[in-house]
Every structure is written in structure tokens, then in C-alpha cells.
Motif scaffolding. Structure first.
Motif, PDB file in Angstrom:
ATOM      1  N   HIS A   1     -10.405   2.328  -1.917  1.00 32.88           N
ATOM      2  CA  HIS A   1     -10.278   3.505  -1.107  1.00 32.88           C
ATOM      3  C   HIS A   1     -11.109   4.449  -1.733  1.00 32.88           C
ATOM      4  O   HIS A   1     -11.174   4.587  -3.171  1.00 32.88           O
ATOM      5  CB  HIS A   1      -8.551   3.831  -1.437  1.00 32.88           C
ATOM      6  CG  HIS A   1      -8.379   5.021  -0.604  1.00 32.88           C
ATOM      7  ND1 HIS A   1      -9.032   6.144  -0.354  1.00 32.88           N
ATOM      8  CD2 HIS A   1      -7.245   4.911   0.612  1.00 32.88           C
ATOM      9  CE1 HIS A   1      -8.446   6.871   0.533  1.00 32.88           C
ATOM     10  NE2 HIS A   1      -7.411   6.294   1.046  1.00 32.88           N
TER      11      HIS A   1
ATOM     12  N   ARG B   1      -6.146  10.822   4.380  1.00 33.95           N
ATOM     13  CA  ARG B   1      -7.431  10.179   3.567  1.00 33.95           C
ATOM     14  C   ARG B   1      -7.527  10.528   2.233  1.00 33.95           C
ATOM     15  O   ARG B   1      -7.966   9.931   1.388  1.00 33.95           O
ATOM     16  CB  ARG B   1      -8.482   9.848   4.382  1.00 33.95           C
ATOM     17  CG  ARG B   1      -8.500   9.028   5.583  1.00 33.95           C
ATOM     18  CD  ARG B   1      -8.178   7.620   5.338  1.00 33.95           C
ATOM     19  NE  ARG B   1      -9.369   6.955   4.668  1.00 33.95           N
ATOM     20  CZ  ARG B   1      -9.385   5.647   4.072  1.00 33.95           C
ATOM     21  NH1 ARG B   1      -8.265   4.833   4.277  1.00 33.95           N
ATOM     22  NH2 ARG B   1     -10.215   5.067   3.767  1.00 33.95           N
TER      23      ARG B   1
ATOM     24  N   GLN C   1      -4.922  -4.036  -0.851  1.00 34.40           N
ATOM     25  CA  GLN C   1      -5.086  -2.984   0.187  1.00 34.40           C
ATOM     26  C   GLN C   1      -5.837  -1.952  -0.304  1.00 34.40           C
ATOM     27  O   GLN C   1      -6.723  -1.289   0.244  1.00 34.40           O
ATOM     28  CB  GLN C   1      -3.885  -2.466   0.651  1.00 34.40           C
ATOM     29  CG  GLN C   1      -2.882  -3.499   1.480  1.00 34.40           C
ATOM     30  CD  GLN C   1      -3.788  -4.135   2.692  1.00 34.40           C
ATOM     31  OE1 GLN C   1      -4.640  -3.806   3.131  1.00 34.40           O
ATOM     32  NE2 GLN C   1      -3.043  -5.130   3.089  1.00 34.40           N
TER      33      GLN C   1
ATOM     34  N   VAL D   1       0.164  -0.673   8.051  1.00 28.46           N
ATOM     35  CA  VAL D   1       0.018  -1.448   6.922  1.00 28.46           C
ATOM     36  C   VAL D   1       1.358  -1.351   5.833  1.00 28.46           C
ATOM     37  O   VAL D   1       2.087  -2.002   5.459  1.00 28.46           O
ATOM     38  CB  VAL D   1      -1.303  -1.621   6.010  1.00 28.46           C
ATOM     39  CG1 VAL D   1      -1.136  -2.730   4.829  1.00 28.46           C
ATOM     40  CG2 VAL D   1      -2.109  -2.484   7.097  1.00 28.46           C
ATOM     41  N   PRO D   2       1.418   0.206   5.464  1.00 30.52           N
ATOM     42  CA  PRO D   2       2.428   0.303   4.362  1.00 30.52           C
ATOM     43  C   PRO D   2       3.695   0.010   4.878  1.00 30.52           C
ATOM     44  O   PRO D   2       4.526  -0.295   4.141  1.00 30.52           O
ATOM     45  CB  PRO D   2       2.098   1.883   4.101  1.00 30.52           C
ATOM     46  CG  PRO D   2       0.852   1.980   4.507  1.00 30.52           C
ATOM     47  CD  PRO D   2       0.502   1.222   5.865  1.00 30.52           C
TER      48      PRO D   2
ATOM     49  N   TYR E   1      -2.657   6.713  10.640  1.00 27.61           N
ATOM     50  CA  TYR E   1      -2.883   5.810  11.931  1.00 27.61           C
ATOM     51  C   TYR E   1      -2.330   4.346  11.464  1.00 27.61           C
ATOM     52  O   TYR E   1      -2.341   3.517  12.245  1.00 27.61           O
ATOM     53  CB  TYR E   1      -4.365   5.534  12.092  1.00 27.61           C
ATOM     54  CG  TYR E   1      -5.344   5.391  10.973  1.00 27.61           C
ATOM     55  CD1 TYR E   1      -5.297   4.044  10.641  1.00 27.61           C
ATOM     56  CD2 TYR E   1      -5.917   6.442  10.240  1.00 27.61           C
ATOM     57  CE1 TYR E   1      -6.251   3.661   9.496  1.00 27.61           C
ATOM     58  CE2 TYR E   1      -6.519   6.358   9.207  1.00 27.61           C
ATOM     59  CZ  TYR E   1      -6.456   4.760   8.536  1.00 27.61           C
ATOM     60  OH  TYR E   1      -7.514   4.686   7.443  1.00 27.61           O
ATOM     61  N   CYS E   2      -2.005   4.193  10.212  1.00 22.44           N
ATOM     62  CA  CYS E   2      -2.030   2.743   9.471  1.00 22.44           C
ATOM     63  C   CYS E   2      -0.594   2.215   9.633  1.00 22.44           C
ATOM     64  O   CYS E   2       0.183   2.784   8.966  1.00 22.44           O
ATOM     65  CB  CYS E   2      -2.793   2.668   8.499  1.00 22.44           C
ATOM     66  SG  CYS E   2      -2.820   0.846   7.824  1.00 22.44           S
TER      67      CYS E   2
ATOM     68  N   ASN F   1      -0.521   4.492   0.599  1.00 20.37           N
ATOM     69  CA  ASN F   1      -1.264   5.476   0.922  1.00 20.37           C
ATOM     70  C   ASN F   1      -0.742   6.326   2.108  1.00 20.37           C
ATOM     71  O   ASN F   1      -1.234   7.369   2.462  1.00 20.37           O
ATOM     72  CB  ASN F   1      -2.887   5.235   1.166  1.00 20.37           C
ATOM     73  CG  ASN F   1      -3.404   4.820  -0.271  1.00 20.37           C
ATOM     74  OD1 ASN F   1      -3.034   5.686  -1.039  1.00 20.37           O
ATOM     75  ND2 ASN F   1      -4.021   3.688  -0.537  1.00 20.37           N
TER      76      ASN F   1
ATOM     77  N   CYS G   1      -1.882   6.164   5.341  1.00 19.49           N
ATOM     78  CA  CYS G   1      -3.078   6.594   6.241  1.00 19.49           C
ATOM     79  C   CYS G   1      -2.531   6.983   7.653  1.00 19.49           C
ATOM     80  O   CYS G   1      -1.632   6.116   7.962  1.00 19.49           O
ATOM     81  CB  CYS G   1      -4.198   5.980   6.187  1.00 19.49           C
ATOM     82  SG  CYS G   1      -5.052   5.748   4.617  1.00 19.49           S
TER      83      CYS G   1
ATOM     84  N   CYS H   1       0.944  -1.373  -0.114  1.00 12.18           N
ATOM     85  CA  CYS H   1      -0.040  -0.046  -0.234  1.00 12.18           C
ATOM     86  C   CYS H   1       0.694   1.343   0.045  1.00 12.18           C
ATOM     87  O   CYS H   1       1.990   1.114   0.678  1.00 12.18           O
ATOM     88  CB  CYS H   1      -0.914  -0.137   1.139  1.00 12.18           C
ATOM     89  SG  CYS H   1      -1.878   1.516   1.454  1.00 12.18           S
TER      90      CYS H   1
HETATM   91 FE1  SF4 Z   1      -3.309   1.541   3.079  1.00 14.57          FE
HETATM   92 FE2  SF4 Z   1      -5.880   1.037   4.098  1.00 14.57          FE
HETATM   93 FE3  SF4 Z   1      -3.773   1.277   5.767  1.00 14.57          FE
HETATM   94 FE4  SF4 Z   1      -4.687   3.412   4.574  1.00 14.57          FE
HETATM   95  S1  SF4 Z   1      -5.915   1.917   5.869  1.00 14.57           S
HETATM   96  S2  SF4 Z   1      -2.753   2.719   4.624  1.00 14.57           S
HETATM   97  S3  SF4 Z   1      -5.144   2.531   2.302  1.00 14.57           S
HETATM   98  S4  SF4 Z   1      -3.825  -0.349   4.321  1.00 14.57           S
END
Ligand code: SF4
Ligand code: 5AD
Length: 485
Positions: A285, A324, A248, A213-214, A210-211, A206, A208, A204
Motif C-alpha cells: 500500500h 486511500r 493484503q 476485502v476488510p 470501494y473495497c 484499511n 478503502c 486488512c
Molecule cells: Fe485493503 Fe487493498 Fe481492499 Fe484497500 S484495496 S481495503 S488495502 S484489500
């Protein structure tokens, strides 16, 4: 197992007298063959088959990865165990919220007890949590009994890592920072015969705020459309009727390919594949949801009447702090456009409560979107601070009690609206894909409508995997009781 003949042939072709091939996937087939010999020998020594248990935490993406892990375990000769009292246990971990990590640490204590009874037992951990700084160190210090640790980027090397674990007495750790590799054509053991996830992209871009994942899944990489379509054709030939395209952020699929392809174009191609009756996808998204995609959904016979469109917050101010890149009005206009184009579509969402700086007014904006968008269902989450993300360093973190009180109010509203919406379909007869025997009552089958709602109805095991017309007799809030029509 998908494509048994090809797997047997590729494995048989490997020559263990030579060094491992450098190319993938041949290299992994070489290690599958080597592991197979080791597992066979151990099993002969013990006078019984070796068993393996794979446990998955987290999202659909992890679930698909776990099918790949199980595929390898089966191809090296393990028998599937239903419990974690097995010769090999692997946890595919999640780290999106802190309680996901806590769950894993808790269960490792239990595994340690099993290992004391069966010292030859091997314990492996992989997935998102392993990519997080500090986790491997903690495991090395306090969980010495773990045998193998790897991350999200080298999951395709599982056979090779398994071999290294068998041939070593100490903990094997191999976590990569990044990869640009996408390795195709490795064994996969599907959880369901009639439906399957299909990865279309990894990572990913993006960020965001708080996230995590990236940071743990790396940058966005799309698979070649031809490879995806070939996989779906293979699945269809194997009896799969429903595919779920996974990424994602599927709406940005194809942007970084040599010949760019849009997600909408990919869907149009997938629609042509004979045998596939239903197409789902996850996750969209809002910033990248195109009119082209809405048109494809409108015109499609196979794309399910469901869109999961994470809102996260209804406050434009908070959305900005979340990075976002859309605002409240844009989100609401998307929902309106979708419903105008596809009237029977179910729109579901994710919402985070208690993001740093969220005021009562911001929260009321979220409640306002919930009431206006009238979500068919919503996953609600308490904000969880993830070290290393920008939001973790923000001042004005929200006290837990305040966030919890808002969370309860939100959940009540979300559930009320969802059950009112579900009730609108009561009395209708709609196609249901029968997915499994009901876990509480073996006379019932559990299946899903195109809009992803769950329906329980009387039926028998041989109906599993088929699409039946079912009358929705009673609505129970978030599921239906039905009858075959
Ligand atoms: Fe990526 Fe989804 Fe996390 Fe945003 S919420 S950074 S789009 S994985
Ligand atoms: N805290 C709470 N929820 C989160 N999510 C992602 N990161 C966090 C976090 N730090 C939620 C988002 C996302 C879903 C998969 O998990 O709502 O859409």
C-alpha cells in the motif's frame, strides 16, 4: 506434499476411539484420519479411487489457500481430478468485483448437472464470497444441491468440515464472523515444486471505501516472523527457489505482533535463507511504503526487481473519497524514489475507473499519473459496486457507458507505455526462472524475469525450476521471445 513424514506421524498418532482433541492442529489431524477411513470405505464400495477437483477464483492469497485445501483432500485419500466431473468439487471464491460472484453462480449450474449423473458427488464452496451477507441465504434457497459452505476464517477446519459433510445428509454451513486464530503446520499441496506463496499476514484494516476485502477477510493479523522463516527454510529444503510473501498490505506487516517487526526486517531475514534465489511480495500500500523497505530492496540480491503499487486513482480528490490516505504527489514521489534507488525496477499497478463522482478532470489526473509514472504494466478495473461498502452508498455513481469509454482510453495508454518500456530490454541477456512448458507450443518454456515479465524460449522440461540466462530476442508487447545464451 510439504513435509509428508510429519503429516503421516501426526495423523497416525490420533486415536479415533477418543473424542477429538481440542487443540489445533492436532484436532484437524484427528479429522484427517477419520475422513481417510470414510474415503477408503467409499472407494472400496465403488471399486475405484475417489477424485477431487479444486477450483480457485481470485487473488494469490486465494491460490495459496487452495493449495491448503488440496493438501487436505490429498491427505484424506482423494486423487486429483483435472475436471469438475469429480466425486468432490470445491470452489474457493472471490468477491472483490461483482462479476466474480456471477461466475460462481454460473458454474454451479454446470456442477448441478454433473451431480445429477453422480448423486454421491459432494460440492463445497468457500472463500470470500461466502462471507458476504446474503450469499449463504441465496445458496440455501436456490442451490440446495451444495453440500458444504464455509468462509475465509475457518479454512483451517476443512478436514473437520469435510467429516461433518460426509456424516450428514443436509447442507453443512459454517461461516464465522471473525477469528484471531492462525493455525500453523497443516498439510499443503503446492501447485509448483520450485516456487511457493507464503502468507505473512491475513486480513486488512484499511477500509478503502470501494473495497469489500476488510469485511470478508477480517482484521489484520500477522504471523510470527519465526514461523514464517521456518516455513521458508522448509520450502528451501524441499527445493523451492522462489517465494512470494503474501498479504493484503505487506507494508504494515508485524505492527500488531507482541514484539513488533517491520516488513523490511522480515525481508532481511528471509534474504539469509540458503537455497532461496528469488523473493517477491504482494501487495504494497503506498501509504505504508517505507524508505527502509526501498533501502532493503536496493541492497538485496534476492528481492525481485518488481513492485506492485496499486494507484487506484490519480486524482487526489478521488483518492480522498476512496480513503486511500495518500495523494497524487505522494504517489509520484514514491515511484521516483523507487526508480532512483533501484533503476531496473518494474513498477506495476491497479487502477479503478468510474469510481462514484469521478469527473473527466479526475480521470485526466489518472491519465497524467500513468504517463508520468510510466508503469511497466497495470491492471485496470471498472468500478464495481459492492453492497455494504461506503462507496456503494455514495451519490453520483458513474453511468456504465461513461466509465467504459474512460476505461478503453486508459487501457490503450497503459498498453502503449508498457510495450515501449518492455522494448527497452530487447537484446539484453537476463536470468529467467523457467516455470512451465508453454501452453501453446511444447517446444518452448515459459519463465519470468526478476522484473516479473514473461519470456518464452526453447527449452526442455528438466530445466523447469532452474534459473537460466536468456537473450531477449524479440519483444511482443507484454512478453518476450528469447534464446538460451
Ligand atoms: Fe485493503 Fe487493498 Fe481492499 Fe484497500 S484495496 S481495503 S488495502 S484489500
Ligand atoms: N471495483 C473495482 N475494482 C476493485 N478492486 C477492489 N475493489 C474493487 C471494486 N469495488 C480492485 C483494486 C484492487 C484490486 C485487487 O481490485 O484495484 O487493488
Amino acid at each position: 506434499m510439504e513435509d509428508n513424514d510429519r503429516i503421516s506421524r501426526l495423523t497416525a498418532e490420533q486415536d479415533l476411539m477418543k473424542d477429538p482433541p481440542e487443540h489445533e492442529p492436532e484436532r484437524q489431524y484427528y479429522f484427517i484420519k477419520r475422513c481417510r477411513e470414510i474415503v477408503k470405505k467409499k472407494s472400496e464400495e465403488l471399486g475405484r479411487p475417489l477424485t477431487a477437483c479444486s477450483v480457485c477464483f481470485g487473488c494469490q492469497m486465494n491460490a495459496r489457500d487452495s493449495e491448503k485445501l488440496t493438501g487436505i483432500l490429498e491427505s484424506v485419500g482423494y486423487q486429483k481430478a483435472e475436471t469438475e466431473e469429480a466425486d468432490f468439487v470445491i470452489y474457493n471464491t472471490c468477491t472483490v468485483r461483482e462479476n466474480a460472484n456471477n461466475k460462481v453462480y454460473g458454474r454451479l449450474g454446470m456442477l448441478h448437472n454433473y451431480k445429477k449423473k453422480n448423486p454421491a458427488m459432494k460440492i463445497a464452496l468457500c472463500g470470500c464470497m461466502m462471507q458476504e451477507p446474503g450469499v449463504v441465504q441465496k445458496l440455501k434457497e436456490s442451490y440446495r444441491f451444495v453440500d458444504l459452505i464455509f468462509g475465509t476464517h475457518n479454512i483451517y477446519c476443512f478436514a473437520e468440515l469435510l467429516c461433518r459433510t460426509f456424516e450428514s445428509d443436509s447442507m453443512t454451513v459454517d461461516v464465522w464472523e471473525e477469528t484471531d486464530q492462525i493455525v500453523e503446520k497443516l498439510p499443503v499441496e503446492r501447485n509448483y515444486t520450485f516456487k511457493s506463496g507464503v502468507n505473512i499476514m491475513y486480513g486488512c484494516n484499511n477500509f478503502c471505501s470501494y473495497c469489500i476485502v476488510p469485511y470478508v477477510r477480517g482484521r489484520e493479523r500477522s504471523r510470527e516472523a519465526a514461523d514464517i522463516l521456518e516455513e521458508i527454510r522448509g520450502l528451501a529444503a524441499d527445493g523451492v527457489v522462489e517465494v512470494m510473501l503474501l498479504g493484503q498490505n505487506v507494508n504494515s506487516y508485524g505492527k500488531n505482533l507482541e514484539t513488533p517487526v517491520t516488513f523490511a526486517q522480515l525481508l532481511r531475514e528471509a534474504e539469509q535463507i540458503e537455497g532461496i534465489r528469488r523473493i517477491r511480495f504482494m501487495t504494497s500500500h503506498p501509504k505504508d511504503l517505507s524508505d527502509e523497505l526501498i533501502a532493503v530492496m536496493r541492497d538485496s540480491k534476492k528481492i525481485c526487481r518488481h513492485l506492485h503499487l496499486p494507484l487506484q486513482s490519480g486524482s487526489s480528490r478521488i483518492l480522498k473519497r476512496m480513503n486511500r490516505r495518500y495523494d497524487k504527489e505522494h504517489y509520484l514521489s514514491l515511484v521516483e524514489k523507487l526508480r532512483a534507488a533501484v533503476p531496473d525496477i518494474a513498477v506495476t499497478t491497479d487502477i479503478i475507473v468510474g469510481f462514484p463522482g469521478e469527473t473527466e478532470e479526475d480521470f485526466e489526473e489518472t491519465m497524467d499519473v500513468v504517463r508520468r509514472a510510466r508503469f511497466d504494466s497495470a491492471f485496470t478495473f471498472l468500478y464495481s459496486k459492492r453492497t455494504g461498502t461506503p462507496a456503494a452508498a455514495m451519490e453520483d455513481q458513474i453511468p456504465e457507458a461513461v466509465a467504459k469509454e474512460r476505461f478503453d482510453r486508459l487501457l490503450k495508454e497503459v498498453q502503449q507505455i508498457a510495450s515501449e518500456k518492455a522494448d527497452l530490454l530487447t537484446g539484453q541477456t537476463l536470468p529467467v526462472l523457467a516455470e512451465e512448458i508453454n501452453r501453446q507450443d511444447a517446444h518452448l518454456l515459459t519463465g519470468r524475469l526478476s522484473n516479473n515479465s514473461v519470456v518464452h524460449f526453447p527449452g526442455t522440461a528438466e530445466m523447469i525450476g532452474t534459473i537460466r540466462n536468456v537473450k531477449l530476442v524479440t519483444c511482443k508487447g507484454f512478453y518476450y521471445l528469447g534464446e538460451l545464451s
